[in-house]
Design a protein around this motif. Structure first.
Motif, short mmCIF file in Angstrom:
data_model
loop_
_atom_site.label_atom_id
_atom_site.label_comp_id
_atom_site.label_asym_id
_atom_site.label_seq_id
_atom_site.Cartn_x
_atom_site.Cartn_y
_atom_site.Cartn_z
N TRP A 180 10.54 19.12 52.02
CA TRP A 180 11.63 18.40 51.35
C TRP A 180 12.80 19.34 51.08
O TRP A 180 13.96 18.98 51.31
N ARG A 191 15.46 28.37 50.64
CA ARG A 191 14.65 27.92 51.79
C ARG A 191 13.63 28.97 52.20
O ARG A 191 12.50 28.64 52.56
N GLU A 200 13.67 21.98 52.67
CA GLU A 200 14.35 22.25 53.95
C GLU A 200 15.33 21.12 54.30
O GLU A 200 16.49 21.37 54.60
N ARG A 201 14.85 19.90 54.25
CA ARG A 201 15.70 18.75 54.59
C ARG A 201 16.82 18.55 53.57
O ARG A 201 17.98 18.34 53.93
N TYR A 202 16.47 18.61 52.31
CA TYR A 202 17.45 18.35 51.25
C TYR A 202 18.53 19.43 51.23
O TYR A 202 19.70 19.13 50.96
N ASP A 233 19.22 18.62 42.28
CA ASP A 233 17.81 18.27 42.52
C ASP A 233 16.99 19.49 42.94
O ASP A 233 15.82 19.61 42.56
N ASP A 287 24.55 15.60 49.31
CA ASP A 287 23.74 15.57 48.09
C ASP A 287 24.12 16.74 47.20
O ASP A 287 24.78 17.69 47.63
N THR A 315 0.75 19.68 48.34
CA THR A 315 1.95 19.38 47.56
C THR A 315 3.01 20.45 47.76
O THR A 315 4.20 20.13 47.94
N SER A 354 4.50 20.03 51.18
CA SER A 354 5.36 18.85 51.18
C SER A 354 6.70 19.16 50.50
O SER A 354 7.77 18.77 50.99
N LEU A 355 6.65 19.85 49.37
CA LEU A 355 7.88 20.23 48.68
C LEU A 355 8.74 21.16 49.55
O LEU A 355 9.96 21.03 49.59
N TRP A 367 10.65 28.99 49.79
CA TRP A 367 9.82 27.80 49.98
C TRP A 367 9.09 27.84 51.32
O TRP A 367 7.94 27.43 51.42
#
Length: 119
Positions: free
Chosen positions: A83, A52, A85-87, A100, A96, A76, A79-80, A55
């Motif tokens: 994602w 994290r 952070e949330r994922y 991924d 999950d 991009t 945005s990644l 990113w």
């Protein structure tokens, strides 16, 4: 002492792209080690946190004035980062799989190395 000298020399001759490639490779390796060790939940937090952080740094740099990357690439990356952070939260709570995150990081590593992605 010699390790510090090596690191200083490395930082002088290494390009930013090479530094990013090395960093992403190290962090992805940590994610893979955590997965292969069967870690889950709180035990994954050190690897998830470090991922994290990198990113988040990429997103901050992409949002900074004067960043010379193309606008679409900057968007991009941001945005990644969002994602990731949330994922990562979903991975930490067991909803999950870490796979991924590893896959996305590997795609970035390949891009930094100039390896074309399959469609």
């Amino acid at each position: 002492m010699s390790l510090n000298a090596y690191r200083r020399a490395q930082s002088i001759v290494e390009t930013p792209r090479a530094t990013e490639h090395r960093l992403m490779s190290q962090i992805t390796g940590e994610l893979i080690e955590a997965r292969d060790a069967g870690l889950y939940g709180a035990a994954l937090m050190p690897a998830l946190h470090r991922n994290r952080e990198v990113w988040g740094t990429f997103a901050t740099l992409c949002g900074a004035p004067g960043n010379r990357l193309p606008d679409e690439l900057r968007a991009t990356i941001i945005s990644l980062a969002l994602w990731v952070e949330r994922y990562s939260s979903a991975v930490a709570t067991g909803r999950d799989s870490i796979d991924d995150l590893i896959q996305v990081n590997r795609a970035i590593i390949d891009g930094l190395a100039g390896i074309p992605q399959a469609a």
